[in-house]
Design a protein around this motif. Structure first.
Motif, short mmCIF file in Angstrom:
data_model
loop_
_atom_site.label_atom_id
_atom_site.label_comp_id
_atom_site.label_asym_id
_atom_site.label_seq_id
_atom_site.Cartn_x
_atom_site.Cartn_y
_atom_site.Cartn_z
N ASP A 182 0.81 -1.22 0.00
CA ASP A 182 0.00 0.00 0.00
C ASP A 182 0.84 1.27 0.00
N ASN A 183 2.04 1.22 0.57
CA ASN A 183 2.84 2.44 0.66
C ASN A 183 3.76 2.64 -0.54
N ASP A 184 3.65 1.77 -1.54
CA ASP A 184 4.43 1.91 -2.77
C ASP A 184 3.57 2.60 -3.82
N ILE A 200 12.52 9.98 -2.76
CA ILE A 200 13.43 10.31 -3.85
C ILE A 200 14.31 9.09 -4.07
N LEU A 201 14.11 8.42 -5.18
CA LEU A 201 14.85 7.21 -5.49
C LEU A 201 15.81 7.48 -6.63
N LEU A 213 11.47 -3.65 -8.25
CA LEU A 213 11.69 -2.60 -7.25
C LEU A 213 10.36 -2.01 -6.83
N GLY A 214 10.39 -1.29 -5.69
CA GLY A 214 9.24 -0.53 -5.22
C GLY A 214 9.69 0.88 -4.90
N VAL A 215 8.82 1.85 -5.12
CA VAL A 215 9.10 3.25 -4.82
C VAL A 215 8.02 3.75 -3.88
N ARG A 216 8.42 4.23 -2.71
CA ARG A 216 7.45 4.67 -1.71
C ARG A 216 6.94 6.08 -2.00
#
Length: 246
Positions: free
Chosen positions: A6-8, A38-39, A31-34
């Motif tokens: 849920d937080n991605d 900043i990724l 990969l996952g980005v929250r």
């Protein structure tokens, strides 16, 4: 299909991509980005950074693997739906600025807002606000041909931020800038992310740029690796200067 956490805000699983000439672009990247993160996607040139950003943003159709945005499957969308997704939720910054030559600076910056249906007055106000933040407000009525490369890049970044995207994809956004300009622009990007809740996915081959991110994902030959050595900004500029002097 398994939905992402849920937080991605962005989530990718087992992305494979081959270019039209048959060369591999991605080989099983996950990969996952929250939200609000900043990724940095780091790696040398040709490692697959741009291809990954294009798959995550829907610019390239995903045929092998999955991409999710806010728990919705991007990989199942057709061309029209992907275009709408990019228009309404994503911003994009190229390594070199691409502006409409017939429009002045504030009109270029306001263009994505007006394409969404925002009134001209509101779009102009938002455009001028971001131009001021990027120290480009004094150029608002000038045209791209009247600007230097670094000034045009500031305008391109302001244009990407003005609509308040959910996710900003920045593909080597400071490549055409000198160190002083680079630092200022990166500070603006990070400040915008924090204050406006904008998630930033930043492709870079520069160690100093990657260091500003919350987290770094490293690519090499289209695959995720634990880490990859990157040159610092001074070394990058030195190489550029040498190539120009040859």
């Amino acid at each position: 299909m398994e939905a992402p956490p849920d937080n991605d805000v962005l989530w990718a699983r087992s992305l494979h991509y081959r270019h039209q000439d048959g060369s591999p672009g991605l080989a099983g990247v996950s990969l996952g980005v929250r939200v609000g993160e900043i990724l940095a996607v780091a790696g040398p040139r040709g490692s697959g950074k741009t291809t990954l950003l294009q798959c995550l943003s829907g610019l390239l159709p995903v045929r092998d693997g999955e991409v999710w945005f806010n728990s919705s499957p991007v990989h199942t969308l057709g061309p029209t739906a992907r275009e709408r997704l990019r228009r309404d939720h994503f911003g994009w910054v190229e390594p070199a600025p691409v502006l409409v030559p017939e429009l002045n600076v504030w009109e270029n910056t306001a263009l994505p807002l007006m394409l969404r249906g925002t009134g001209r007055r509101r779009a102009r106000a938002a455009a001028l606000e971001w131009l001021e933040r990027l120290d480009a407000g004094e150029h608002a009525r000038r045209h791209p041909r009247e600007l230097q490369q670094a000034e045009r890049q500031r305008v391109a970044i302001a244009r990407a931020l003005a609509p308040g995207p959910t996710v900003l994809f920045a593909d080597e956004p400071t490549a055409p800038l000198h160190r002083g300009d680079r630092a200022h622009v990166l500070r603006t990007l990070t400040t915008a992310s924090r204050s406006h809740g904008i998630t930033v996915v930043l492709a870079t081959h520069d160690a100093d740029t990657a260091a500003l991110a919350d987290r770094t994902v490293s690519l090499l030959d289209g695959r995720r690796v634990r880490t990859v050595p990157l040159p610092d900004a001074a070394e990058t500029e030195g190489r550029a200067a040498c190539s120009l002097s040859v």
